[in-house]
Design a protein around this motif. Structure first.
Motif, mmCIF file in Angstrom:
data_model
loop_
_atom_site.group_PDB
_atom_site.id
_atom_site.type_symbol
_atom_site.label_atom_id
_atom_site.label_comp_id
_atom_site.label_asym_id
_atom_site.label_seq_id
_atom_site.Cartn_x
_atom_site.Cartn_y
_atom_site.Cartn_z
ATOM 1 N N GLY A 484 0.807 -1.212 0.000
ATOM 2 C CA GLY A 484 0.000 0.000 0.000
ATOM 3 C C GLY A 484 0.842 1.264 0.000
ATOM 4 N N LEU A 485 1.910 1.266 0.777
ATOM 5 C CA LEU A 485 2.789 2.437 0.819
ATOM 6 C C LEU A 485 3.482 2.663 -0.525
ATOM 7 C CD1 LEU A 485 4.417 2.059 4.348
ATOM 8 C CD2 LEU A 485 2.873 3.874 3.598
ATOM 9 N N ILE A 486 3.927 1.578 -1.139
ATOM 10 C CA ILE A 486 4.598 1.702 -2.435
ATOM 11 C C ILE A 486 3.641 2.274 -3.477
ATOM 12 C CG2 ILE A 486 5.621 0.386 -4.333
ATOM 13 C CD1 ILE A 486 6.807 -1.490 -2.239
ATOM 14 N N VAL A 487 2.435 1.733 -3.547
ATOM 15 C CA VAL A 487 1.454 2.236 -4.509
ATOM 16 C C VAL A 487 1.085 3.683 -4.197
ATOM 17 C CG1 VAL A 487 -0.882 1.928 -5.412
ATOM 18 C CG2 VAL A 487 0.545 -0.077 -4.953
ATOM 19 N N PHE A 488 0.918 4.005 -2.917
ATOM 20 C CA PHE A 488 0.580 5.376 -2.514
ATOM 21 C C PHE A 488 1.625 6.364 -3.022
ATOM 22 C CE2 PHE A 488 0.580 8.995 0.330
ATOM 23 C CZ PHE A 488 -0.769 9.253 0.534
ATOM 24 N N VAL A 489 2.886 6.053 -2.809
ATOM 25 C CA VAL A 489 3.959 6.962 -3.216
ATOM 26 C C VAL A 489 4.078 7.017 -4.738
ATOM 27 C CG1 VAL A 489 6.440 7.345 -3.129
ATOM 28 C CG2 VAL A 489 5.208 6.680 -1.070
ATOM 29 N N ASP A 490 3.941 5.878 -5.411
ATOM 30 C CA ASP A 490 4.022 5.874 -6.872
ATOM 31 C C ASP A 490 2.915 6.717 -7.485
ATOM 32 O OD1 ASP A 490 6.297 4.363 -7.155
ATOM 33 O OD2 ASP A 490 5.252 2.443 -7.239
ATOM 34 N N VAL A 491 1.721 6.667 -6.907
ATOM 35 C CA VAL A 491 0.621 7.493 -7.412
ATOM 36 C C VAL A 491 0.908 8.975 -7.172
ATOM 37 C CG1 VAL A 491 -1.823 8.067 -7.101
ATOM 38 C CG2 VAL A 491 -1.107 5.674 -7.178
ATOM 39 N N MET A 492 1.491 9.294 -6.033
ATOM 40 C CA MET A 492 1.850 10.688 -5.756
ATOM 41 C C MET A 492 2.818 11.234 -6.809
ATOM 42 S SD MET A 492 0.391 11.881 -2.874
ATOM 43 C CE MET A 492 1.495 13.191 -2.379
ATOM 44 N N LYS A 493 3.700 10.372 -7.317
ATOM 45 C CA LYS A 493 4.719 10.810 -8.284
ATOM 46 C C LYS A 493 4.245 10.720 -9.727
ATOM 47 C CE LYS A 493 7.891 7.905 -6.907
ATOM 48 N NZ LYS A 493 9.203 7.217 -6.776
ATOM 49 N N GLU A 494 3.225 9.924 -9.992
ATOM 50 C CA GLU A 494 2.786 9.679 -11.376
ATOM 51 C C GLU A 494 2.329 10.977 -12.037
ATOM 52 O OE1 GLU A 494 1.745 8.167 -14.966
ATOM 53 O OE2 GLU A 494 2.904 7.157 -13.408
ATOM 54 N N LEU A 495 2.872 11.250 -13.236
ATOM 55 C CA LEU A 495 2.568 12.508 -13.903
ATOM 56 C C LEU A 495 1.807 12.346 -15.215
ATOM 57 C CD1 LEU A 495 2.801 15.567 -13.885
ATOM 58 C CD2 LEU A 495 5.049 15.349 -14.954
ATOM 59 N N PRO A 496 2.270 11.531 -16.193
ATOM 60 C CA PRO A 496 1.585 11.534 -17.500
ATOM 61 C C PRO A 496 0.129 11.108 -17.435
ATOM 62 C CG PRO A 496 3.220 9.759 -17.364
ATOM 63 C CD PRO A 496 3.447 10.648 -16.198
ATOM 64 N N ALA A 497 -0.177 10.032 -16.715
ATOM 65 C CA ALA A 497 -1.578 9.598 -16.625
ATOM 66 C C ALA A 497 -2.433 10.652 -15.939
ATOM 67 C CB ALA A 497 -1.669 8.268 -15.871
ATOM 68 N N THR A 498 -1.879 11.304 -14.908
ATOM 69 C CA THR A 498 -2.630 12.341 -14.195
ATOM 70 C C THR A 498 -2.888 13.545 -15.089
ATOM 71 O OG1 THR A 498 -1.489 11.622 -12.185
ATOM 72 C CG2 THR A 498 -2.712 13.679 -12.073
ATOM 73 N N LEU A 499 -1.897 13.952 -15.868
ATOM 74 C CA LEU A 499 -2.055 15.092 -16.766
ATOM 75 C C LEU A 499 -3.138 14.834 -17.805
ATOM 76 C CD1 LEU A 499 1.608 16.299 -17.466
ATOM 77 C CD2 LEU A 499 -0.217 17.614 -16.395
ATOM 78 N N ILE A 500 -3.158 13.623 -18.357
ATOM 79 C CA ILE A 500 -4.081 13.319 -19.445
ATOM 80 C C ILE A 500 -5.494 13.064 -18.939
ATOM 81 C CG2 ILE A 500 -4.580 11.646 -21.282
ATOM 82 C CD1 ILE A 500 -1.592 11.278 -21.645
ATOM 83 N N MET A 501 -5.633 12.419 -17.770
ATOM 84 C CA MET A 501 -6.933 11.895 -17.354
ATOM 85 C C MET A 501 -7.599 12.653 -16.217
ATOM 86 S SD MET A 501 -6.260 7.781 -17.474
ATOM 87 C CE MET A 501 -8.013 7.466 -17.324
ATOM 88 N N ARG A 502 -6.920 13.564 -15.571
ATOM 89 C CA ARG A 502 -7.511 14.195 -14.392
ATOM 90 C C ARG A 502 -8.766 14.973 -14.764
ATOM 91 N NH1 ARG A 502 -4.015 17.964 -16.349
ATOM 92 N NH2 ARG A 502 -4.416 20.167 -15.880
ATOM 93 N N PRO A 503 -9.747 15.004 -13.878
ATOM 94 C CA PRO A 503 -10.941 15.815 -14.139
ATOM 95 C C PRO A 503 -10.581 17.295 -14.237
ATOM 96 C CG PRO A 503 -11.339 14.245 -12.360
ATOM 97 C CD PRO A 503 -9.863 14.220 -12.642
ATOM 98 N N PHE A 504 -11.465 18.047 -14.869
ATOM 99 C CA PHE A 504 -11.220 19.479 -15.040
ATOM 100 C C PHE A 504 -11.074 20.162 -13.682
ATOM 101 C CE2 PHE A 504 -12.926 23.833 -15.397
ATOM 102 C CZ PHE A 504 -12.002 24.351 -16.292
ATOM 103 N N ASN A 505 -10.026 20.970 -13.569
ATOM 104 C CA ASN A 505 -9.767 21.757 -12.350
ATOM 105 C C ASN A 505 -9.529 20.865 -11.125
ATOM 106 O OD1 ASN A 505 -9.305 24.277 -11.211
ATOM 107 N ND2 ASN A 505 -11.417 24.483 -10.474
ATOM 108 N N TYR A 506 -8.978 19.694 -11.359
ATOM 109 C CA TYR A 506 -8.667 18.767 -10.261
ATOM 110 C C TYR A 506 -7.169 18.468 -10.342
ATOM 111 C CZ TYR A 506 -9.436 15.012 -6.867
ATOM 112 O OH TYR A 506 -9.425 14.219 -5.740
#
Length: 552
Positions: A484-506
């Protein structure tokens, strides 16, 4: 009838249709991005791809390949050399360095890129000092360009070599002294004995570490995008947003997906049935005592990656943050932190639950379907976040648009973007991307749970949820927490998927850091970057404590 057949039939009764349905749903989610990328790539127009082939596609390919080779070689040299020195030799500072060498793993490469650009770029402190001291003009000297392929390779190497270091260190520690001492008796120097004996025995572990480095390298977006290095990851993002051509993005993603899957195949092949030790340490390895000069060389070799990968960026970013106008306690930044923690927390919980489900089903009733589900969960780590994002958005955007058009035609109601604009689709992308890490932690913990414990639970009338809750969970608590800690930190660092898929103004901390750095507001980018790095230290500290206990 054999006992194994009886056990298999007995355990089969633990699985209900609902459990099979959930496993099928998780497997479908894992498979969907690859089918989405394939369908979009083959059905879309090839006009943009042909234009890219005439202009930048060759550059994407050569740059990605060159970056990959440099980072793999650099990480292999630093990680393997440092692992052998701290494991096989004795020098001043070794106990501290064997822990510190793993810490750069907590830092995203783009965080280091922001820090080093601040000090090494043309207006940075290094070049400014040189011009002042030497009385040089802007064109009177040559200085290595940090915003380059070499600069991106250096940043990635500094944060990825711990993959090789940790695996190589475990391999060297597992080796007995017999073969090494035999080489020494035959007149080989310690260095030659290392090359001819210790290194070949540790080859499978080193190869696995290098392949992990390769996967992370082709998945990187933040570093190469900021440095202006045109790789496939940058091309996908440019096609999706700048050119607004979803088909071209999918076609580039398909090429990168094929390359990523090839690396994953090579990683599994490199491990195969190879082993670097027979498990019988007939003679413990005695550390080699180094002379004063060699001690200094060993300390320098191990300390430089720590200094460049941890101390310099932390000091630099801390100085930048103090002088910035970013208020970490402002409502806006608290929103970034809340968004990041929410996404990472939900993704970590769901990913660990999915790993526990897939692993348990495969353990209880091993079939081709359960093996396929587990395999699809594992290969996600080899697929860049941008590829997964494109693969999920294409089919769900088609579904959303089709549903909206039908609702408008039938009832005059617009449903909008039910899935495409939600955080749940983004969390699915995170789960696909990092499910392999959770499965790996589950495999490591469940190995200590014998099959007889499952049989005893079944004899006492426990169904599968009861067996997992009362038998597996207590024994897997540490492994699942680590996952859980590893996934938590990896998600905190993940950039390309977040940039492309994040909801508007999120926006998240990673997105805010990327936005500020893209606007050349590096001092502002230092604040969210430090928060991301600080959170990333949590699992690394736990891992370092474990290394320290094993060393004692």
């Amino acid at each position: 009838m054999s006992i194994q057949v009886l056990k298999r039939r007995s355990f089969r009764g633990l699985l209900t249709p609902a459990i099979y349905g959930i496993v099928g749903f998780v497997t479908a989610i894992c498979v969907l991005p690859y089918l989405g990328v394939l369908a979009a790539a083959l059905t879309g127009s090839f006009d943009t791809l042909l234009h890219l082939a005439e202009t930048v596609l060759l550059r994407y390919t050569s740059t990605t390949f060159a970056l990959l080779i440099i980072v793999m070689i650099g990480s292999a040299m630093i990680g393997t050399g440092a692992a052998w020195l701290v494991t096989m030799t004795d020098f001043w500072g070794r106990r501290w360095l064997e822990i510190a060498l793993a810490i750069p793993l907590a830092f995203p490469a783009y965080v280091l890129a922001y820090g080093y650009t601040h000090i090494l770029d043309h207006p940075g402190i290094v070049q400014s000092t040189l011009r002042d001291v030497m009385d040089w003009g802007p064109r009177d000297y040559w200085f290595p360009e940090i915003r380059s392929l070499g600069g991106a390779a250096a940043m990635l190497t500094l944060v990825l070599y711990p993959y090789v270091y940790l695996l190589a260190r475990a391999a060297f520690a597992a080796q007995g002294a017999t073969a090494f001492l035999a080489a020494r008796v035959l007149g080989k120097s310690p260095f030659i004995a290392f090359l001819t004996v210790s290194l070949p025995m540790a080859r499978p572990a080193i190869a696995s570490g290098v392949m992990l480095v390769a996967m992370e390298t082709i998945a990187d977006f933040g570093t190469v995008a900021y440095f202006g290095v045109q790789t496939f990851a940058v091309g996908i993002y440019t096609s999706w947003f700048t050119m607004a051509d979803r088909a071209a993005a999918a076609q580039l993603a398909l090429g990168l997906l094929a390359f990523a899957l090839l690396i994953a195949f090579l990683e599994r092949t490199s491990r195969g049935g190879a082993a670097y030790t027979d498990g019988r340490k007939k003679a413990p390895m005695q550390r080699i005592a180094l002379g004063p000069q060699k001690q200094a060389i060993a300390f320098f070799f191990c300390a430089v990656p720590v200094a460049l990968g941890v101390l310099v960026p932390v000091i630099t970013l801390g100085t930048m943050a103090i002088g910035s106008e970013q208020n970490l306690l402002s409502p806006r930044y608290l929103g970034f932190i809340q968004n990041s923690i929410t996404l990472a927390g939900i993704a970590a919980i769901l990913t660990v639950m999915a790993a526990l489900l897939l692993g348990t089903v495969h353990r209880v009733h091993t079939t081709r379907l359960s093996a396929f589900a587990l395999y699809m969960g594992r290969i996600g780590y080899a697929v860049p976040g941008g590829v997964i994002a494109v693969g999920l958005l294409v089919p769900f955007a088609l579904f959303d648009n089709t549903l909206d058009a039908w609702m408008r035609a039938q009832f005059g109601i617009s449903t909008g973007l039910l899935f495409t604009g939600s955080i749940w689709l983004l969390i699915c992308a995170y789960m696909i991307r990092f499910l392999a890490a959770a499965i790996g932690a589950y495999d490591g913990g469940i190995a200590a749970v014998g099959p007889n414990m499952d049989a005893a639970a079944r004899t006492l009338g426990q169904d599968m949820p009861g067996m997992v809750r009362r038998v597996h969970m207590p024994m897997l608590k540490t492994s699942l927490l680590t996952a859980g800690l590893i996934v938590f930190v990896d998600v905190m660092k993940e950039l390309p998927a977040t940039l492309i898929m994040r909801p508007f103004n999120y926006d998240t901390l990673a997105v805010q850091a990327h936005r500020l750095a893209s606007d050349e507001r590096l001092s502002g980018a230092a604040v969210p970057s430090l928060v991301i790095a600080a959170i990333g230290l949590i699992p690394v500290i736990l891992l370092c404590r474990r290394i320290g206990r094993e060393a004692r």
